[in-house]
Design an enzyme around this catalytic site. Structure first.
Site, mmCIF file in Angstrom:
data_model
loop_
_atom_site.group_PDB
_atom_site.id
_atom_site.type_symbol
_atom_site.label_atom_id
_atom_site.label_comp_id
_atom_site.label_asym_id
_atom_site.label_seq_id
_atom_site.Cartn_x
_atom_site.Cartn_y
_atom_site.Cartn_z
ATOM 1 N N LYS A 110 -9.746 -11.364 -7.209
ATOM 2 C CA LYS A 110 -10.748 -11.490 -6.157
ATOM 3 C C LYS A 110 -11.737 -10.333 -6.250
ATOM 4 O O LYS A 110 -11.350 -9.197 -6.521
ATOM 5 C CB LYS A 110 -10.050 -11.478 -4.790
ATOM 6 N N LYS A 157 -14.414 -4.162 -3.709
ATOM 7 C CA LYS A 157 -15.086 -2.876 -3.909
ATOM 8 C C LYS A 157 -14.218 -1.916 -4.715
ATOM 9 O O LYS A 157 -14.732 -0.952 -5.299
ATOM 10 C CB LYS A 157 -15.452 -2.257 -2.566
ATOM 11 N N LYS A 205 0.815 -1.216 0.000
ATOM 12 C CA LYS A 205 0.000 0.000 0.000
ATOM 13 C C LYS A 205 0.851 1.268 0.000
ATOM 14 O O LYS A 205 0.487 2.271 -0.615
ATOM 15 C CB LYS A 205 -0.950 -0.006 1.203
#
Length: 332
Positions: free
Chosen positions: A198, A201, A115
């Site tokens: 996968k 959102k 990240k």
């Protein structure tokens, strides 16, 4: 004291709606575990502020997440269901555990590395860096015996175990060392537009949100990516899109994959997509949305359930933190 093993799990309020992957991959297991375990479930809103956020949106999503967990079948009478920020012991224990964690140890967490690369180090918060330590506090605070984990969380659970063992060795035996709870048939629901990824959102085009209008849900299923072949067969390597649709139908209906292959042997991809969409709408999304709407209309009752859950959680969390502080040598 309950003789059942204690399980803890949490979900972040970072979207306006849970998606079918959340429901089939986690929430169904949460519901099943209520009958066999002493279950603690949390809306982990402290974890939701490691990046930029809108306070009003976070507030609404937290209420919605709480309502959605109940709509999925979690019973506040059977489980301790609570909002993380309403139990201040989480942040207090996280500081203690942070003082037991090596900087290099925290730096090796792969989720932080991934990240921070995407966002850049200058824009990455210290909260994101210490996220796994807060996660460890979430677990150890309730003396959880088991934690349901996917592959992406295994490293964080290992850190939790290491910190529990280290604290127990350095001071006095204080924490239960948690074990991973492996679901025998863990559902991995894939993106409808990219069945190699996968469902998430962050990829809304191929993600089925349970609070969406039924027409939107059906449209997403009808436009699901399959392949140029016509055979309906479960083969995750050669036919990932078809296999994903078969998995969704199987998980919602309870039918075996082999039964579905036989049923659809003389049918086309359009029939498969139609069935998947109808099943998800009729068996999951429609009753789910109806229950969420009912809960959200009565905010007073929703807040009452939140307060009750927080009080139940505090009873356990407070006892653990008092023991931690005593064993550290803090003055009471």
């Amino acid at each position: 004291m309950s003789s059942k093993k204690r399980v803890l799990s949490g979900i972040q309020p970072t979207a306006d709606s849970f998606q079918i992957g959340n429901y089939l991959g986690a929430l169904k297991q949460w519901v099943q575990l209520q009958d066999t375990h002493d279950t603690f479930y949390s809306i982990v809103d402290l974890h939701a502020i490691t990046g930029e956020h809108d306070p009003k949106v976070l507030h609404q999503r937290t209420l919605l997440a709480f309502a959605q967990v109940i709509a999925a079948g979690v019973d506040p009478e059977k489980s301790t269901l609570f909002v993380q920020s309403q139990v201040p012991e989480h942040a207090q224990l996280a500081w203690v555990l942070g003082c037991q964690t090596g900087f290099g140890e925290a730096s090796r967490m792969t989720q932080f590395k991934d990240k921070s690369k995407k966002g850049g180090m200058d824009r990455t918060s210290v909260g994101l860096f210490t996220y796994p330590i807060l996660q460890a506090a979430d677990i150890l605070l309730y003396q959880a015996d088991q934690v349901p984990v996917g592959e992406d969380q295994r490293q964080h659970l290992e850190l939790t175990r290491d910190l529990a063992i280290r604290f127990n060795n350095n001071f006095t035996k204080t924490f239960t060392v948690p074990e991973p709870y492996i679901v025998k048939e863990s559902a991995k629901i894939l993106d409808l537009q990219d069945p190699t990824a996968k469902m998430s959102k962050s990829l809304p085009a191929g993600c089925v949100f349970l609070l969406d209008d039924e027409q939107i849900i059906m449209k997403k299923f009808k436009s699901a990516v399959t392949d140029s072949d016509r055979e309906i067969k479960f083969d995750t390597e050669l036919k990932p899109g078809v296999s994903n649709l078969l998995s969704i139908i199987s998980l919602v209906s309870g039918a075996d994959i082999s039964e579905l292959e036989s049923e659809f042997s003389s049918k086309g991809y359009g029939d498969l997509k139609q069935r998947a969409g109808e099943l998800v709408i009729e068996s999951v999304a429609r009753p789910f949305k109806s229950k969420v709407d009912e809960l959200m209309k009565d905010k007073a009752q929703l807040n009452k359930l939140m307060n009750q859950g927080a009080q139940k959680a505090k009873q356990v969390a407070g006892e653990t933190l008092r023991t931690v502080y005593q064993n550290l040598g803090f003055v009471s």
